[in-house]
Design an enzyme around this catalytic site. Structure first.
Site, PDB file in Angstrom:
ATOM      1  N   TYR A 138       0.838  -1.197   0.000  1.00 46.90           N
ATOM      2  CA  TYR A 138       0.000   0.000   0.000  1.00 46.90           C
ATOM      3  C   TYR A 138       0.878   1.255   0.000  1.00 46.90           C
ATOM      4  O   TYR A 138       0.993   1.954  -0.975  1.00 46.90           O
ATOM      5  CB  TYR A 138      -0.954  -0.007   1.194  1.00 46.90           C
ATOM      6  N   SER A 170      -6.478   0.819  -4.467  1.00 48.66           N
ATOM      7  CA  SER A 170      -6.588   2.250  -4.193  1.00 48.66           C
ATOM      8  C   SER A 170      -5.210   2.904  -4.344  1.00 48.66           C
ATOM      9  O   SER A 170      -4.641   2.892  -5.438  1.00 48.66           O
ATOM     10  CB  SER A 170      -7.179   2.469  -2.799  1.00 48.66           C
TER      11      SER A 170
END
Length: 703
Positions: free
Chosen positions: A475, A555
């Site tokens: 991430y 994301s």
């Protein structure tokens, strides 16, 4: 303006070889338009700008054409259905949340196994018979309406229930009478970035004005705080706070347990500030009084009030955070729990104690303190993993917390505050043996020599011969850590000889604010270097090899995958970017994208534009480049990272590399789903397709 989408033999477009190592795909030819933007003297073409219109017939036709190709490809993978069946079997066991107490009742969520949504229950006492409070599965035919908020009033007589439809971030709030478990007529719409904070016979909430244009793509501005009184119409709600002069600020309100204070938090991330300001409104008064008026890069969060004073968690002059007492009368700040070498993960209050969690090499350590800041006890956890919970009310004598790790399914513990002991309250009834799997934490060097932690999980006994199918996940942003966590859908992957690697990249909060700052704005390349170094480490140590290595992220992690496959495509066989931020020049133009400027910077700034343009996944695809087998995943109701990011990225990838690539370059667009899967069935279907795509393109068979 009309655009034609020429479909090149969509039906039967995917041609697969027997072992999945060679594919020839005819992609829809996406129309290009002549559109150019100028940034600081540099002209940047945007030929797929029209795909940003999520309401147009042309975009809808493009989505259908792409899905026809993608699902036509997936349908031809012979073991795809077997994977889905294996995932269902692994996921099909009862899953509970930790209970929370209000009055005589304990409330909790339970999913029997394969229910699309968890059901909300309550019971009197710990031994009472559970009764259903609300079953969200009955709210929509396809099970995609989710219960997002459940907030009880102080006396437990009423509750706010928030609902999201089809995966959208927009919420509708309703009110339930808890005696009869019936809904009242109250309805509050256009709620986003909000909780429901009770005070008296009503609650505070935050909303945006009804958007002009697309509800799923239009920029969200002028966040407003209202107070809703039970039994009244939304049009009669009292406007508590707004700041139209600063439309790109978040305004959220919570209340203290005694409901004496409403606490207003204001952030200004649209202007690149990473912190927040804090104000308090005493019950019965008209004006907020500042606790911390200036909005900077420091954050502040009220933990508990002690009369008119406030215990606050903050990172002001303390990158690893600390707990302070703000004395309202004197405006003096006093340190209660000083900063430590380990970052503060969170602080909860219950039973007159503070439960303080720290991260030690990404794993949780939890301690009990008194309100004066004296450490009394460490809560001994079962191992190196993650613990969450520890919340409650001042009169509680025990609290619940949930502990988990990669090979330890979420288990609920009851902690007796006086006895300082933990006991298992509810262990999961899983059909597999967690001890058959092993997790190892390693520390590998990044490009600049920084040691990066990573967790490596697999089934015991596999050989490290460079031929293990491996998923590298990351991430690296927004001060968010990736702690150890369990997923039952990884078990079938492990049983096939798979390895799952979670890298804790810079940009997160694993080592405090300094770790975050090393992976944001002008230093964002550090995040990509960390991820690339993880791949190189896994290959060097023979966990896997480029022919068996997949990268995955969602994301901000989708941005990570898109960037890294541009920079080092030869390292990976498969790339799985999910709901990614792919257009780094225009992300701030949609919904709440302006909120990300604090982490990314903005193309409106010349220096930041240069960096953004240098790594933006959309703008760095090479003509005739050799890319890994790629399956982009997104959804039509994602109003956080709008699907236009993935649409434009897929169109550009196919246009530049589709003809020359021997690997598939596909996009899978879910319907009636959002930034995350909107129900269990969709989540399992997506994961099954990911595994099928991965194994097929590695030339492997799921047995």
């Amino acid at each position: 303006m009309n655009f034609k989408i020429f479909l090149m033999n969509v039906m039967g477009a995917a041609v697969l070889s027997g072992n999945g190592t060679a594919q020839k795909i005819k992609y829809p030819l996406t129309e290009k338009i002549d559109h150019t933007d100028e940034y600081h003297g540099i002209k940047v073409a945007d030929p797929y700008r029209w795909l940003e219109d999520d309401r147009s017939d042309e975009t809808a036709a493009w989505v259908k054409a792409q899905n026809d190709v993608t699902f036509g490809y997936l349908d031809r993978i012979p073991f795809r259905q077997q994977i889905f069946s294996d995932l269902e079997k692994a996921f099909n066991y009862p899953k509970y949340s930790a209970p929370s107490k209000k009055g005589a009742y304990f409330y909790f969520y339970k999913n029997d196994g394969l229910q699309n949504q968890a059901v909300l229950y309550r019971q009197k006492g710990l031994d009472g018979a559970p009764e259903v409070v609300l079953d969200p599965n009955k709210l929509s035919a396809d099970g995609t309406t989710r219960l997002t908020v459940f907030s009880l009033s102080k006396d437990g007589a009423h509750a706010v229930l928030g609902f999201s439809k089809g995966g959208s971030d927009w919420q509708e709030y309703n009110v339930m009478d808890m005696a009869s478990l019936s809904m009242l007529p109250d309805k509050v719409e256009w709620v986003k970035i909000s909780g429901a904070a009770w005070q008296g016979d009503g609650f505070y909430y935050s909303r945006y004005p009804k958007p002009d244009g697309s509800a799923l793509a239009a920029k969200n501005e002028n966040h407003q705080v209202y107070y809703h009184k039970i039994g009244t119409s939304q049009q009669d709600d009292e406007l508590i706070f707004e700041d139209p002069a600063n439309p790109q600020r978040f305004h959220t309100v919570g209340t203290t347990e005694d409901e004496e204070y409403a606490i207003l938090s204001v952030s200004d991330r649209g202007k690149g500030k990473d912190g927040n300001g804090l104000w308090a409104l005493k019950k019965g008064t008209a004006n907020f009084k500042a606790i911390k008026e200036e909005i900077t890069d420091f954050s502040y969060g009220v933990v508990e009030n002690i009369g008119e004073d406030f215990l606050i968690e903050t990172n002001e002059n303390a990158p690893n955070s600390k707990v302070v007492l703000f004395e309202s009368g004197t405006k003096v700040w006093k340190t209660v729990i000083a900063e430590k070498p380990e970052p503060l993960q969170g602080v909860g209050a219950a039973g007159g104690k503070l439960f303080v969690a720290y991260l030690k090499d990404v794993t949780t350590r939890t301690y009990v303190y008194d309100f004066a800041g004296k450490q009394e006890h460490e809560v001994k956890l079962p191992g190196l993993g993650s613990a969450s919970g520890f919340g409650g009310e001042k009169e509680d004598t025990f609290v619940f917390y949930t502990y988990t790790s990669f090979n330890y399914p979420p288990t609920i513990f009851k902690y007796d505050i006086a006895q300082k002991t933990s006991t298992v309250f509810r262990a999961p009834e899983v059909s597999f043996e967690p001890e058959d799997y092993v997790t190892t934490q390693v520390f590998y060097p990044s490009k600049d020599g920084t040691k990066i932690p990573a967790f490596i999980t697999h089934k015991k006994g596999i050989q490290m011969n460079g031929r293990n199918p491996t998923i590298l996940y990351g991430y690296g942003g927004f001060n968010i850590s990736l702690p150890p966590s369990f997923s039952s859908t990884r078990i079938p992957f492990f049983d096939q000889g798979g390895i799952f690697v979670q890298a804790n990249l810079r940009g997160g909060s694993e080592y405090g604010e300094a770790w975050h700052e090393q992976g944001m704005k002008l230093k964002k390349q550090n995040v990509f270097d960390d991820f690339i170094a993880a791949a190189e480490f896994l290959i060097k140590e023979k966990y896997t090899s480029p022919a068996y290595l997949a990268i995955q992220g969602g994301s901000n992690g989708g941005l990570l995958v898109g960037t890294v496959m541009n920079q080092r495509p030869e390292l990976f066989k498969v790339a799985l970017p999910a709901v990614g931020v792919m257009d780094m020049l225009r992300f701030h133009k949609f919904t709440i994208g302006w909120n990300w400027i604090a982490d990314y910077g903005s193309s409106d700034n010349a220096e930041e534009f240069k960096v953004l343009y240098g790594y933006s996944p959309l703008h760095n695809i090479k003509e005739n480049g050799s890319y890994p087998a790629t399956m982009i995943t997104t959804a039509d109701h994602d109003d956080r990272v709008v699907p236009a990011h993935s649409f434009k990225y897929a169109a550009e990838l196919q246009a530049k590399a589709g003809a020359s690539s021997t690997n598939p370059l596909l996009i899978r667009i879910d319907t009636n789903s959002g930034h995350g899967a909107s129900n269990t069935k969709k989540a399992l279907e997506t994961q099954a397709d990911i595994y099928a795509f991965l194994f097929w393109n590695m030339g492997l068979v799921w047995r």
